[in-house]
Design an enzyme around this catalytic site. Structure first.
Site, PDB file in Angstrom:
ATOM      1  N   TYR A 101      36.370  41.937  44.695  1.00  0.00           N
ATOM      2  CA  TYR A 101      37.096  42.530  45.838  1.00  0.00           C
ATOM      3  C   TYR A 101      38.079  41.079  46.204  1.00  0.00           C
ATOM      4  CZ  TYR A 101      33.594  46.173  45.918  1.00  0.00           C
ATOM      5  OH  TYR A 101      32.723  47.103  45.689  1.00  0.00           O
ATOM      6  N   CYS A 116      34.673  44.225  57.242  1.00  0.00           N
ATOM      7  CA  CYS A 116      35.822  44.621  58.217  1.00  0.00           C
ATOM      8  C   CYS A 116      35.221  45.875  58.923  1.00  0.00           C
ATOM      9  CB  CYS A 116      37.091  44.990  57.766  1.00  0.00           C
ATOM     10  SG  CYS A 116      37.324  46.147  56.544  1.00  0.00           S
ATOM     11  N   CYS A 151      56.140  44.330  69.709  1.00  0.00           N
ATOM     12  CA  CYS A 151      54.523  44.416  69.587  1.00  0.00           C
ATOM     13  C   CYS A 151      53.748  42.989  70.048  1.00  0.00           C
ATOM     14  CB  CYS A 151      54.117  44.754  68.297  1.00  0.00           C
ATOM     15  SG  CYS A 151      51.852  44.645  68.344  1.00  0.00           S
TER      16      CYS A 151
END
Length: 375
Positions: free
Chosen positions: A243, A331, A152
């Site tokens: 978070y 995100c 990759c």
């Protein structure tokens, strides 16, 4: 069915919008303004999905994809675009989401970060096909596309050979720099250290081999710097890190002289956060369930929610503590825009929004918004 059309604007999710016979098509493999031939792959009542099978008239910015499986793999959306074009596409998506969902006219631009378009990803999730070969899921499919011989290209030197040695067919394998974890059917095997050690500025963090950590090797420092520059923490201030994962932002706020409490769902992540940032206090609970334990007031808040966003309930509770500044790390620009609209309903508006290309070659983009009480 194959049709010819001229592509319109970019859409969130790695698509470009096309129209045929009055119906919208969400098209992969093309750039805005190109004349292309597309194959319709999925039909729906409101729109269809399609993929480019031939570029009839290309636009500036199109390049040859460097990866041999770029057209098959579901991981990279924009390998056929050069870096300035990728930044243009992501900027357009952030602009559109903020305007449509939050009523914000954003005049910013998604910024490139050091490291280029390849070799940046520190952890990768792969699948194993029936022949024991590592690969990626095809777009919108369970089919597995085997890795090319070069591996990759966006991964940062992952140890594929070690992973292949014991991987079971149909397993899901998480490969991180220096380690990997096979999490098929709940079992966890590994090669290399677990937890993995990550250095961010002057603090070392331990992260589980299959736990959450920012994928781009530059992301922890890029995002931490943006959060600190936006919040301008003062010694002695109180801060809440929601978070919080393994304590990335909590550590930076502690090192700035703040008193910090963090909240994270997973017990394992909180255990590591307590080791990484022993000066802070951490609670293991879903943020939505921890609302009743929030302090009455706090000076600073950092939120780094999962892709779905924080939601109105959490936003209302955060605004109710009357922080002087909030840093929202996102995100997903759509989730960010929805939550910014909620914050506006509760008296907080974005004084600054930055976008960072921390997922080159893909459609993903990271944003940091700084919010303050409406004057």
């Amino acid at each position: 069915m194959t049709v010819e059309l001229v592509l319109g604007p970019v859409a969130h999710g790695g698509f470009v919008v096309g129209r045929h016979d009055g119906k919208v098509l969400f098209v992969t493999g093309g750039l805005p303004g190109e004349r292309v031939s597309v194959e319709v792959t999925e039909r729906g009542r409101r729109y269809d999905r399609a993929r480019v099978v031939e570029v009839l008239e290309a636009v500036p910015g199109r390049v040859e994809p460097p990866c041999a499986i770029a057209s098959e793999c579901g991981g990279c959306d924009w390998q056929f675009a050069d870096q300035p074009t990728q930044l243009d596409l992501k900027t357009a998506v952030v602009e559109e989401q903020l305007r449509r969902l939050a009523g914000i006219d954003w005049g910013g631009r998604v910024e490139a970060v050091p490291g280029g378009l390849t070799g940046w990803r520190t952890r990768t999730r792969l699948a194993v096909d029936d022949e024991g070969r590592l690969g990626f899921r095809a777009r919108r499919s369970h089919a597995i596309v085997p890795l090319p011989e070069a591996g990759c290209l966006i991964a940062d030197h992952a140890p594929y050979d070690d992973a292949t040695r014991v991987a079971e067919p149909r397993a899901e394998v998480i490969v991180a720099v220096g380690t990997w974890a096979d999490t098929c059917l709940g079992q966890k095997l590994g090669i290399g250290p677990d937890p993995v050690r990550q250095q961010v500025f002057d603090r070392t963090f331990e992260v589980a081999a299959d736990g959450f950590w920012q994928a781009h090797r530059e992301a922890p420092e890029v995002l931490t710097r943006a959060v600190l520059e936006g919040l301008e923490p003062q010694r002695g201030e109180s801060a809440l890190d929601l978070y919080c994962g393994v304590g990335l932002f909590a550590g930076a706020l502690i090192d700035s002289g703040c008193r910090v409490s963090g909240v994270e769902t997973g017990n394992a992540a909180v255990a590591l956060a307590r080791r990484n940032v022993p000066e802070a206090r951490f609670t293991a609970a879903p943020v939505e369930r921890a609302l009743r334990d929030f302090p009455d007031s706090v000076d600073l808040v950092v939120l780094d929610p999962p892709r779905k966003g924080a939601g109105e309930k959490v936003v209302r509770a955060v605004a109710g503590m009357a922080p002087r500044a909030i840093a929202y790390v996102a995100c997903d620009p759509a989730a960010l825009a929805r939550d910014l609209a909620h914050f506006a309903d509760h008296g907080y508006v974005a004084s600054d929004i930055k976008g960072f290309d921390l997922f080159p070659m893909t459609h993903h983009v990271e944003c940091v918004a700084i919010l303050r009480a409406r004057g």
